[in-house]
Design an enzyme around this catalytic site. Structure first.
Site, PDB file in Angstrom:
ATOM      1  CD  GLU A   1       0.166  -1.653   7.979  1.00  7.70           C
ATOM      2  OE1 GLU A   1      -0.224  -0.816   8.827  1.00  7.70           O
ATOM      3  OE2 GLU A   1       0.679  -1.331   6.898  1.00  7.70           O
TER       4      GLU A   1
ATOM      5  CG  ASP B   1       0.621  -4.063   2.103  1.00  6.71           C
ATOM      6  OD1 ASP B   1       0.850  -4.946   2.956  1.00  6.71           O
ATOM      7  OD2 ASP B   1       1.365  -3.089   1.917  1.00  6.71           O
TER       8      ASP B   1
ATOM      9  CD  GLU C   1       7.536  -0.229   8.099  1.00 10.84           C
ATOM     10  OE1 GLU C   1       7.759   0.895   7.618  1.00 10.84           O
ATOM     11  OE2 GLU C   1       6.554  -0.924   7.774  1.00 10.84           O
TER      12      GLU C   1
ATOM     13  CE  LYS D   1       3.107  -5.887   4.122  1.00 10.99           C
ATOM     14  NZ  LYS D   1       2.610  -4.718   4.921  1.00 10.99           N
TER      15      LYS D   1
ATOM     16  CG  ASP E   1      -0.377  -0.119   2.523  1.00 14.39           C
ATOM     17  OD1 ASP E   1       0.868  -0.135   2.620  1.00 14.39           O
ATOM     18  OD2 ASP E   1      -1.137  -0.205   3.510  1.00 14.39           O
ATOM     19  CB  SER E   2       4.564   1.661  -0.049  1.00 10.91           C
ATOM     20  OG  SER E   2       4.766   0.501  -0.846  1.00 10.91           O
TER      21      SER E   2
END
Length: 264
Positions: free
Chosen positions: A114, A84, A181, A112, A45-46
């Site tokens: 978070e 993501d 991270e 992925k 999602d960067s």
């Protein structure tokens, strides 16, 4: 390159073989990365920041990730491809399953997410429905407004202990990869030893099983600044393919990240 699966990463962990991964967003770069034998790619999602020019990752949608996942899969049929799950796309296990289904149909091998302990039920539901999961701990960019910025996580003993517990809990819930991270290297080492699944680090020292970098950072084309934990390989080599090869070599040798890229 032969097709890479989670079983390969598990074998490498047990053998002590380190591996590298990179974010990718389109077919051309994905093809370049596969030709250089990068085993794992992430449609992150960067993309909200490096492609869309947003200040953070929060505006990114599942449709955005799915589109870029299709592009990356077209260029890299044999890499292990993670995608993501964007902000607020997995608030409930049911919503997570719907979001993950779209990404898996787009070509992802794994999604992925978070978060910490609260993700356990969701991870179990996903794995029960044949969706492999990578659990992202530490600095989770979707929580930037909670953290008050992009800050190193796990420096105090209580927070560090909780992160170790969360990693074990999420692994037991079904997570097949843990991504850390911006955490102290000492904490990353504890977690890497505590779980039987591969641990990928970014800003977590050279003690994890694998590393990941945002491709725009690795090539020195990020619009804003170069994170401390990253390295401009293109500036060193002058050629993208050589830059990728050097990154792979340094990760496998354990020389990247070095002390200057590491938090304590």
């Amino acid at each position: 390159m032969k097709k890479i699966t989670i079983n390969d990463l598990m074998t490498w962990k047990h053998e002590g073989r380190k591996f590298a991964s990179i974010t990718a967003y389109d077919a051309s770069f994905a093809q370049l990365f596969e030709q250089q034998e990068v085993p794992v790619l992430l449609v992150g999602d960067s993309l909200g920041m490096v492609l869309q020019g947003k200040p953070d990752t929060l505006p990114v949608s599942v449709s955005d990730i799915a589109y870029h996942t299709r592009c990356v899969r077209a260029g890299s049929p044999n890499t292990l491809l993670m995608a993501d799950m964007p902000f607020m796309s997995y608030s409930t296990p049911e919503q997570a399953c719907e979001s993950a289904a779209e990404l898996m149909r787009a070509g992802a091998n794994m999604v992925k997410l978070e978060g910490g302990a609260w993700l356990a039920e969701t991870i179990t539901k996903l794995t029960e429905r044949a969706v492999p999961v990578c659990a992202h701990l530490g600095l989770t960019p979707q929580s930037v407004n909670i953290f008050g910025g992009y800050k190193v996580q796990g420096r105090d003993s209580d927070h560090a202990a909780q992160m170790v517990k969360d990693a074990i809990l999420l692994k037991n819930a079904g997570a097949q990869i843990i991504l850390l991270e911006c955490v102290p290297a000492s904490l990353a080492e504890r977690i890497t030893k505590a779980v039987e699944v591969p641990v990928i680090g970014i800003g977590a020292g050279n003690v994890t099983d694998g590393q990941i970098l945002v491709m725009h950072d690795m090539f020195g084309i990020s619009a804003n600044y170069m994170p401390r934990f990253s390295k401009n390989y293109l500036a060193e080599t002058g050629d993208m393919r050589t830059a990728v090869s050097k990154y792979l070599e340094e990760v496998e040798a354990g020389t990247f990240p070095g002390p200057q890229h590491t938090f304590e």
